[in-house]
Design an enzyme around this catalytic site. Structure first.
Site, mmCIF file in Angstrom:
data_model
loop_
_atom_site.group_PDB
_atom_site.id
_atom_site.type_symbol
_atom_site.label_atom_id
_atom_site.label_comp_id
_atom_site.label_asym_id
_atom_site.label_seq_id
_atom_site.Cartn_x
_atom_site.Cartn_y
_atom_site.Cartn_z
ATOM 1 N N SER A 5 18.410 19.515 -47.509
ATOM 2 C CA SER A 5 18.852 19.985 -45.699
ATOM 3 C C SER A 5 19.581 19.383 -44.764
ATOM 4 C CB SER A 5 16.982 19.158 -45.696
ATOM 5 O OG SER A 5 16.291 20.002 -46.438
ATOM 6 N N HIS A 41 22.565 26.217 -47.548
ATOM 7 C CA HIS A 41 21.071 25.883 -47.176
ATOM 8 C C HIS A 41 19.824 27.254 -46.066
ATOM 9 C CE1 HIS A 41 18.776 24.081 -43.736
ATOM 10 N NE2 HIS A 41 18.065 23.361 -45.321
ATOM 11 N N GLU A 63 22.453 29.174 -43.789
ATOM 12 C CA GLU A 63 24.015 28.606 -43.678
ATOM 13 C C GLU A 63 24.625 27.964 -44.822
ATOM 14 O OE1 GLU A 63 21.533 25.669 -40.268
ATOM 15 O OE2 GLU A 63 21.757 24.829 -42.002
ATOM 16 N N ASN A 105 18.825 22.594 -38.605
ATOM 17 C CA ASN A 105 17.636 21.128 -38.750
ATOM 18 C C ASN A 105 18.548 20.108 -38.088
ATOM 19 O OD1 ASN A 105 16.404 22.035 -40.876
ATOM 20 N ND2 ASN A 105 17.068 20.977 -42.661
HETATM 21 N N1 CAA Z 1 8.052 37.996 -52.534
HETATM 22 C C1 CAA Z 1 6.656 39.338 -51.745
HETATM 23 N N2 CAA Z 1 6.645 39.867 -50.563
HETATM 24 C C2 CAA Z 1 6.494 38.392 -50.811
HETATM 25 C C3 CAA Z 1 6.621 36.820 -50.393
HETATM 26 C C4 CAA Z 1 7.793 36.959 -51.642
HETATM 27 N N3 CAA Z 1 8.012 35.295 -52.223
HETATM 28 N N4 CAA Z 1 6.265 35.965 -49.387
HETATM 29 C C5 CAA Z 1 5.767 37.029 -48.750
HETATM 30 N N5 CAA Z 1 5.599 38.384 -48.953
HETATM 31 C C6 CAA Z 1 5.234 39.047 -48.489
HETATM 32 C C7 CAA Z 1 3.724 38.763 -48.178
HETATM 33 O O1 CAA Z 1 2.890 39.420 -49.259
HETATM 34 C C8 CAA Z 1 3.272 39.765 -46.829
HETATM 35 O O2 CAA Z 1 3.419 40.364 -47.064
HETATM 36 P P1 CAA Z 1 1.652 41.300 -47.626
HETATM 37 O O3 CAA Z 1 1.363 41.498 -46.584
HETATM 38 O O4 CAA Z 1 2.156 43.551 -47.660
HETATM 39 O O5 CAA Z 1 1.350 41.376 -48.434
HETATM 40 C C9 CAA Z 1 4.639 39.556 -45.807
HETATM 41 O O6 CAA Z 1 5.727 39.422 -46.771
HETATM 42 C C10 CAA Z 1 4.540 38.649 -44.495
HETATM 43 O O7 CAA Z 1 3.456 38.016 -45.497
HETATM 44 P P2 CAA Z 1 2.857 36.410 -44.607
HETATM 45 O O8 CAA Z 1 1.857 37.725 -43.986
HETATM 46 O O9 CAA Z 1 2.631 35.229 -45.377
HETATM 47 O O10 CAA Z 1 4.033 36.916 -43.299
HETATM 48 P P3 CAA Z 1 3.257 36.112 -42.166
HETATM 49 O O11 CAA Z 1 3.246 37.064 -40.810
HETATM 50 O O12 CAA Z 1 2.410 35.386 -41.728
HETATM 51 O O13 CAA Z 1 4.831 34.760 -41.636
HETATM 52 C C11 CAA Z 1 6.182 33.429 -41.346
HETATM 53 C C12 CAA Z 1 4.767 33.929 -42.637
HETATM 54 C C13 CAA Z 1 7.561 33.863 -41.998
HETATM 55 C C14 CAA Z 1 6.573 32.245 -43.138
HETATM 56 C C15 CAA Z 1 6.219 32.976 -40.834
HETATM 57 O O14 CAA Z 1 4.797 32.144 -40.651
HETATM 58 C C16 CAA Z 1 6.995 32.431 -39.751
HETATM 59 O O15 CAA Z 1 7.751 32.679 -39.593
HETATM 60 N N6 CAA Z 1 6.710 30.694 -39.556
HETATM 61 C C17 CAA Z 1 8.179 29.891 -39.686
HETATM 62 C C18 CAA Z 1 8.640 29.237 -40.831
HETATM 63 C C19 CAA Z 1 9.782 29.127 -40.570
HETATM 64 O O16 CAA Z 1 9.907 27.859 -39.452
HETATM 65 N N7 CAA Z 1 10.587 28.022 -41.909
HETATM 66 C C20 CAA Z 1 11.712 27.495 -40.959
HETATM 67 C C21 CAA Z 1 11.261 25.866 -42.127
HETATM 68 S S1 CAA Z 1 12.251 24.933 -41.596
HETATM 69 C C22 CAA Z 1 13.603 24.827 -42.927
HETATM 70 O O17 CAA Z 1 13.253 25.643 -44.346
HETATM 71 C C23 CAA Z 1 14.762 24.061 -43.175
HETATM 72 C C24 CAA Z 1 15.313 22.729 -44.516
HETATM 73 O O18 CAA Z 1 16.035 22.675 -44.727
HETATM 74 C C25 CAA Z 1 13.638 22.319 -44.000
HETATM 75 P P1 NAD Z 2 9.714 20.229 -53.926
HETATM 76 O O1 NAD Z 2 9.409 19.164 -53.741
HETATM 77 O O2 NAD Z 2 8.733 21.527 -53.798
HETATM 78 O O3 NAD Z 2 10.140 20.891 -55.416
HETATM 79 C C1 NAD Z 2 11.370 19.997 -55.850
HETATM 80 C C2 NAD Z 2 11.757 19.952 -57.393
HETATM 81 O O4 NAD Z 2 12.763 19.801 -57.984
HETATM 82 C C3 NAD Z 2 10.420 20.429 -58.147
HETATM 83 O O5 NAD Z 2 9.551 21.218 -58.860
HETATM 84 C C4 NAD Z 2 11.210 18.489 -59.029
HETATM 85 O O6 NAD Z 2 10.209 18.789 -60.233
HETATM 86 C C5 NAD Z 2 12.406 19.420 -59.377
HETATM 87 N N1 NAD Z 2 13.250 18.292 -59.957
HETATM 88 C C6 NAD Z 2 13.729 16.825 -59.633
HETATM 89 N N2 NAD Z 2 14.334 16.508 -59.853
HETATM 90 C C7 NAD Z 2 14.780 17.599 -61.129
HETATM 91 C C8 NAD Z 2 15.667 17.289 -61.526
HETATM 92 N N3 NAD Z 2 16.013 16.211 -61.811
HETATM 93 N N4 NAD Z 2 16.018 18.271 -62.337
HETATM 94 C C9 NAD Z 2 15.261 19.543 -62.200
HETATM 95 N N5 NAD Z 2 14.352 19.477 -60.761
HETATM 96 C C10 NAD Z 2 14.004 18.825 -60.265
HETATM 97 O O7 NAD Z 2 10.864 21.180 -53.212
HETATM 98 P P2 NAD Z 2 11.967 21.970 -51.905
HETATM 99 O O8 NAD Z 2 10.985 22.137 -50.456
HETATM 100 O O9 NAD Z 2 11.485 23.469 -53.311
HETATM 101 O O10 NAD Z 2 12.919 21.616 -51.786
HETATM 102 C C11 NAD Z 2 13.816 21.416 -52.525
HETATM 103 C C12 NAD Z 2 15.147 20.918 -51.798
HETATM 104 O O11 NAD Z 2 15.060 21.460 -50.880
HETATM 105 C C13 NAD Z 2 14.942 19.713 -50.918
HETATM 106 O O12 NAD Z 2 16.448 19.402 -51.059
HETATM 107 C C14 NAD Z 2 14.874 20.006 -49.493
HETATM 108 O O13 NAD Z 2 15.520 19.659 -48.688
HETATM 109 C C15 NAD Z 2 15.329 21.511 -49.599
HETATM 110 N N6 NAD Z 2 14.872 22.280 -48.459
HETATM 111 C C16 NAD Z 2 13.436 22.160 -47.670
HETATM 112 C C17 NAD Z 2 12.610 23.410 -47.374
HETATM 113 C C18 NAD Z 2 11.411 23.686 -46.938
HETATM 114 O O14 NAD Z 2 11.186 23.150 -46.805
HETATM 115 N N7 NAD Z 2 10.666 22.971 -48.117
HETATM 116 C C19 NAD Z 2 13.866 24.672 -46.569
HETATM 117 C C20 NAD Z 2 15.298 23.939 -47.556
HETATM 118 C C21 NAD Z 2 15.571 23.696 -47.833
#
Ligand code: CAA
Ligand code: NAD
Length: 387
Positions: free
Chosen positions: A118, A139, A151, A195
């Site tokens: 991330s 990403h 990304e 991010n």
């Molecule tokens: N496979 C197949 N279908 C799936 C699925 C999967 N893995 N996951 C969900 N679906 C389907 C569901 O079954 C549903 O369909 P049905 O209604 O027909 O069953 C449909 O997709 C929609 O699912 P949800 O009801 O869960 O969807 P929603 O309308 O509530 O929206 C969301 C969900 C898109 C996640 C919305 O809440 C959203 O945009 N949230 C913000 C998420 C966000 O900001 N993410 C980024 C976080 S930051 C990051 O990720 C970066 C990082 O590095 C930390």
């Molecule tokens: P998570 O905790 O759900 O999953 C991580 C998994 O990695 C765990 O199941 C753990 O057992 C496994 N693991 C740890 N060390 C390992 C190793 N040496 N070999 C194999 N498996 C190992 O975490 P997550 O949310 O899936 O995040 C994973 C990565 O993705 C992180 O780098 C995170 O920053 C990035 N990421 C997370 C998000 C998010 O929204 N959660 C979004 C984008 C990117």
């Protein structure tokens, strides 16, 4: 150019199982690797559920798609015949460097390692692996099958071929909610585009959450302040959804690379120490045992100032332009929409940027968070020439 057929997805957690799902849906042969069978099983259950739901909708044949998926607990043997590893293990540099090296030591001489980190520098992840030219960043956003953005990141040593293959694989992966949006990241800077844009909002977020905690204000009321934005998830729900550990480790990384002002707040630190990591552990700000919570937002805390958030994001977007991570602010806005389903800061805020600068300066004076001081690109309005 290497033809990618066999992919190892490393980590079966929130991100890994989503990546594995879209990869088998594309037609790649995937081995999903984790360290314990229970983690693999949990990831498999999620993939089964997703793929079966798509079969019910007549979109694919589950048995055929799932037939392309294997699992393993041993990375060294899993990479033997792999063309690419997409890594989604815990957000720690030491772990990422170690699995990158294991990949290069045991995989074929053409194998590519793409990290789903991330925040972390792709150059550093690859520096000790023996083949940094075959290391890149990929990403994704959570949940992978539904969020459009990927990304693709170039480390300083990533070869043109590795970057191109990573781009091609990213483009090939389906998204269930609109068209994939691939954002090339021109420089590996902390947090990349989306991010990084939102990271300093975390500085404000820690400040507000700690304030709410001190005043005994429930999280629902704090989230209620944000309801007016009509974002798809309220901030405390989203933090739980992403994982408190991911945000915590990310903040520590920003402390190391950007500024001490990113230090995780009291509330997040407490939750991290108590393993209240959100959705993945069943408890975070909210209880997730019955699925995604829907907080009662009828009472507001009245703590949040949206102009400060808008100013922080626009300032950070300007830093991304200054650092050469992207060349245009439209890319920042588009990537944010594709990665978080919320608008970026520029289109909405650009006409009143001078007012926002004033707000930000007042906030810096109040809190001493000098990282948030408006940068040159923002202050001079030069960003307006970079649409
Ligand atoms: N496979 C197949 N279908 C799936 C699925 C999967 N893995 N996951 C969900 N679906 C389907 C569901 O079954 C549903 O369909 P049905 O209604 O027909 O069953 C449909 O997709 C929609 O699912 P949800 O009801 O869960 O969807 P929603 O309308 O509530 O929206 C969301 C969900 C898109 C996640 C919305 O809440 C959203 O945009 N949230 C913000 C998420 C966000 O900001 N993410 C980024 C976080 S930051 C990051 O990720 C970066 C990082 O590095 C930390
Ligand atoms: P998570 O905790 O759900 O999953 C991580 C998994 O990695 C765990 O199941 C753990 O057992 C496994 N693991 C740890 N060390 C390992 C190793 N040496 N070999 C194999 N498996 C190992 O975490 P997550 O949310 O899936 O995040 C994973 C990565 O993705 C992180 O780098 C995170 O920053 C990035 N990421 C997370 C998000 C998010 O929204 N959660 C979004 C984008 C990117």
């Amino acid at each position: 150019m290497v033809d990618i057929k066999n992919i190892v997805v490393l980590g079966a957690g929130l991100m890994g199982n989503g990546i594995a799902q879209v990869a088998i849906m594309t037609g790649y042969n995937v081995t999903m690797v984790d360290v314990k069978q229970e983690f693999v099983d949990k990831g498999m259950a999620s993939i089964n559920k997703g793929v079966n739901r798509l079969e019910e909708k007549g979109l694919l044949k589950a048995a055929e798609v799932l037939g392309r998926l294997k699992t393993s607990l041993d990375l060294a043997s899993a990479v033997k015949d792999a063309d690419m590893v997409i890594e989604a293990v815990v957000e720690r540099m030491d772990v990422k460097k170690q699995v990158c090296k294991t990949t290069m030591d045991n995989g074929p001489s053409h194998i590519i390692y793409a990290s789903n980190t991330s925040t972390m520098d792709i150059t550093e992840i690859g520096e000790d692996c023996g083949a940094p030219e075959r290391v890149s960043g990929m990403h994704f956003f959570n949940p992978v099958p539904l969020m459009r953005c990927i990304e693709v990141i170039r480390g300083d040593k990533t070869s043109d071929e590795t970057f191109q293959i990573t781009m091609d694989v990213a483009k090939s992966l389906p998204c269930l909610r609109g068209e994939r949006y691939i954002a090339p990241v021109l420089k590996s800077r902390p947090g990349f585009i989306v991010n990084r844009l939102n990271a300093p909002v975390g500085i404000y977020g820690h400040y507000i959450r700690d304030l709410a905690y001190e005043k005994g204000i429930p999280w629902e009321q704090l989230d209620a302040d944000y309801a007016v934005l009509k974002a798809p998830m309220l901030p405390c729900v989203l933090s739980d959804y992403v994982g408190i550990d991911t945000s915590y480790y990310g903040a520590l990384y920003y402390v190391e690379k950007l500024s001490p002002d990113f230090k995780p707040g009291k509330v997040i630190t407490m939750m991290f120490n108590e393993k209240k990591l959100g959705r993945k552990t069943g408890q975070g700000f909210y209880d997730w045992s019955e699925g995604r919570p829907t907080p009662d937002t009828s009472i507001k805390a009245g703590l949040v100032d949206f102009d400060i958030i808008a100013a922080i994001r626009m300032n950070e977007g300007c830093r991304l332009l200054e650092e050469g991570v992207v060349k245009s602010y439209n890319v920042i806005d588009e990537a944010n929409m594709a990665g978080m389903n919320t608008p970026g800061p520029f289109e909405r805020g650009k006409d009143r940027y001078k007012e926002l600068i004033k707000k930000l300066e007042e906030f810096v004076a109040l809190t001493g968070k000098t990282y948030l001081t408006p940068c040159e690109m923002f202050k001079t309005g030069k960003f307006l020439e970079m649409a």
